[in-house]
Design an enzyme around this catalytic site. Structure first.
Site, PDB file in Angstrom:
ATOM      1  N   ASP A 218       0.849  -1.187   0.000  1.00 15.11           N
ATOM      2  CA  ASP A 218       0.000   0.000   0.000  1.00 15.11           C
ATOM      3  C   ASP A 218       0.888   1.241   0.000  1.00 15.11           C
ATOM      4  OD1 ASP A 218      -2.436  -1.479   0.264  1.00 15.11           O
ATOM      5  OD2 ASP A 218      -1.975  -1.751   2.387  1.00 15.11           O
ATOM      6  N   ASP A 257      -1.246  -2.423  -4.969  1.00 12.80           N
ATOM      7  CA  ASP A 257      -2.218  -2.746  -3.929  1.00 12.80           C
ATOM      8  C   ASP A 257      -3.018  -1.480  -3.649  1.00 12.80           C
ATOM      9  OD1 ASP A 257      -3.649  -4.211  -2.100  1.00 12.80           O
ATOM     10  OD2 ASP A 257      -1.995  -4.578  -0.744  1.00 12.80           O
ATOM     11  N   ARG A 316     -13.497   1.033  -4.116  1.00 14.05           N
ATOM     12  CA  ARG A 316     -13.012   1.220  -2.748  1.00 14.05           C
ATOM     13  C   ARG A 316     -12.661   2.677  -2.447  1.00 14.05           C
ATOM     14  NH1 ARG A 316      -9.029  -4.013  -1.585  1.00 14.05           N
ATOM     15  NH2 ARG A 316     -10.513  -5.617  -2.269  1.00 14.05           N
TER      16      ARG A 316
END
Length: 438
Positions: A218, A257, A316
């Site tokens: 991330d 990610d 998301r």
């Protein structure tokens, strides 16, 4: 490492608005500082969940010996390690590349991607067995060892009581992964982050019906941490968009990610005036439905998003489990790759109000919400393409198999000014992102 010296021990009070002055205290005398001194600014009172309780001050109280200006990845990591959890300020000058020597620098002797593809091709390996039992000297074993080298190199652990701030309009990181883990009181502002590229994604033949490539890293992860403020940053895939990625075994070679994940019992986070752009799986609040994870997540994961621009994302923004998440005054701009914005997950309590959505022709407002689990939400005062829309009603009318219930069960109180949804695109467009801090 260059240190920019400050005189005296400084404690800062909240800055409210762009015209307010921060105050430093030296002894008993309060002195006005320029509002442009971003390094000493703290989160305003009442500004989202990160203002709860003790508030978020980052490194505003840093003394002269704990203020650093860094221009390289090595300097940045050294500054993070210096002084433990004493308040510190790290000023980032220019763009720092965490992978300046390229992916080749992480590869262990013997690793060969062509050999990896030949060994694990579905027509050779099949789709019934994952690669977890592969030995160290196999193509997968060599991939794992190479990935471990990258993991160690590009992750940066952020200590408690730290402010990281970009100098000027063009400061940031490429290929870095900020790890805000098990700490309290962190501020990250005025930085552009180009998402880290996983140099060694793993092929999982058993992921889905056709197998899949899975990646790590991330851009920023808040893990078991409290009182974190991310403000006026830009998160982007930059020079490595998914649209330019190749396919292998018929699946996208995914090397990204998330842009921001808030997981593992984290609490009291505010993300304000950021740009999240050009990404697939953007923000995850709560990383698992499992009961073992839920024990640490229930009653936590309290996060506020306001005045952010979410542009050309797939999904998301955010997907939520367990948390009381307040999303207001954000602008969502979709393209044809759009899947959804708000993921309604296990025991989530999402409040989405006074946001603006700009959707292209042919994409219905029903797609804004995606139901993963039974969890009521509040969604009112939102506009789609300039018109007021009841997001729950339109979702339920067009996707009756995923009927959502209204009423998150709580009312946000930690908000500063709430702008009307119709004004949000102009306000956010003018002021969100790195280099636009006032």
């Amino acid at each position: 490492m260059n240190a920019q010296r400050w005189h005296g021990h400084a404690a800062s009070v909240a800055v409210v608005g762009c015209t307010a002055l921060a105050l430093t205290v030296t002894g008993t005398t309060a002195q006005a500082q320029s509002p442009r001194d971003l390094a000493r600014q703290t989160l305003p009172a009442g500004d989202g969940w990160a203002s709860h309780g003790t508030g978020t001050t980052g490194g505003a109280a840093a003394d002269a010996d704990h203020v650093y200006t860094v221009t390289t990845w090595a300097e940045f990591k050294a500054a993070l390690a210096a002084g433990g959890s004493a308040p510190k300020i790290i000023k980032v000058k220019g763009v720092i590349d965490a992978v300046a020597d390229g992916c080749e620098a992480f590869a262990v002797p013997g690793y060969d991607f062509d050999a990896y593809l030949a060994t694990y091709a579905p027509e050779t390996w099949g789709l019934d067995t994952d690669l977890s039992a592969e030995p160290a000297d196999s193509p997968e074993g060599l991939r794992r060892a190479s990935a471990a080298n990258q993991d160690k190199a590009i992750k940066a652990n952020i200590p408690a009581n730290t402010t990281i701030v970009g100098v000027g309009r063009n400061a940031g990181f490429k290929g870095a992964s900020l790890q805000i883990k098990a700490v309290d009181n962190v501020i990250v502002r005025n930085l552009t982050f180009e998402s880290p590229v996983d140099c060694f994604p793993q092929w999982d033949p058993t992921d889905g019906s056709n197998g899949n490539w899975n990646s790590e890293y991330d851009t920023a992860v808040v893990y078991g941490s409290t009182h974190v403020w991310l403000d006026h940053n830009t998160f982007t895939d930059g020079s490595h968009p998914d649209s330019a990625a190749p396919t292998y075994f018929g699946m996208l070679y995914q090397q990204h990610d998330g842009e921001l994940d808030v997981v593992r019992g984290s609490n009291y986070v505010t993300a304000s005036w950021n740009v999240f752009t050009e990404h697939d799986k953007t923000i995850l609040i709560g990383n698992s439905d499992s009961e073992s994870t839920a024990v640490g997540d229930r009653g936590k994961l309290k996060v506020t998003f306001h005045h952010n621009l979410f542009s050309n994302l797939v999904e998301r923004a955010p997907r939520v489990r367990f948390g009381q998440v307040d999303v207001y005054n954000n602008h969502f701009v979709a393209d044809d790759s759009y899947a959804y914005s708000f993921g309604i997950g296990k025991e989530s309590q999402l409040v989405a109000q006074h946001n603006a959505f700009t959707l292209p022709k042919g994409i219905s407002a029903a797609k804004v919400l995606k139901k993963w689990s039974e969890a009521p939400l509040t969604a009112d005062g939102n506009h789609v393409n300039g018109r007021a829309v009841d997001l729950i009603a339109v979702h339920n009318a067009e996707i009756p198999a995923e009927t959502l219930q209204s009423g998150a069960g709580w009312t946000p109180t930690l908000r500063t000014k709430v702008d009307p949804a119709k004004a949000v695109p102009g306000i956010v467009g003018a002021r969100a992102g790195a280099g636009k801090i006032c």
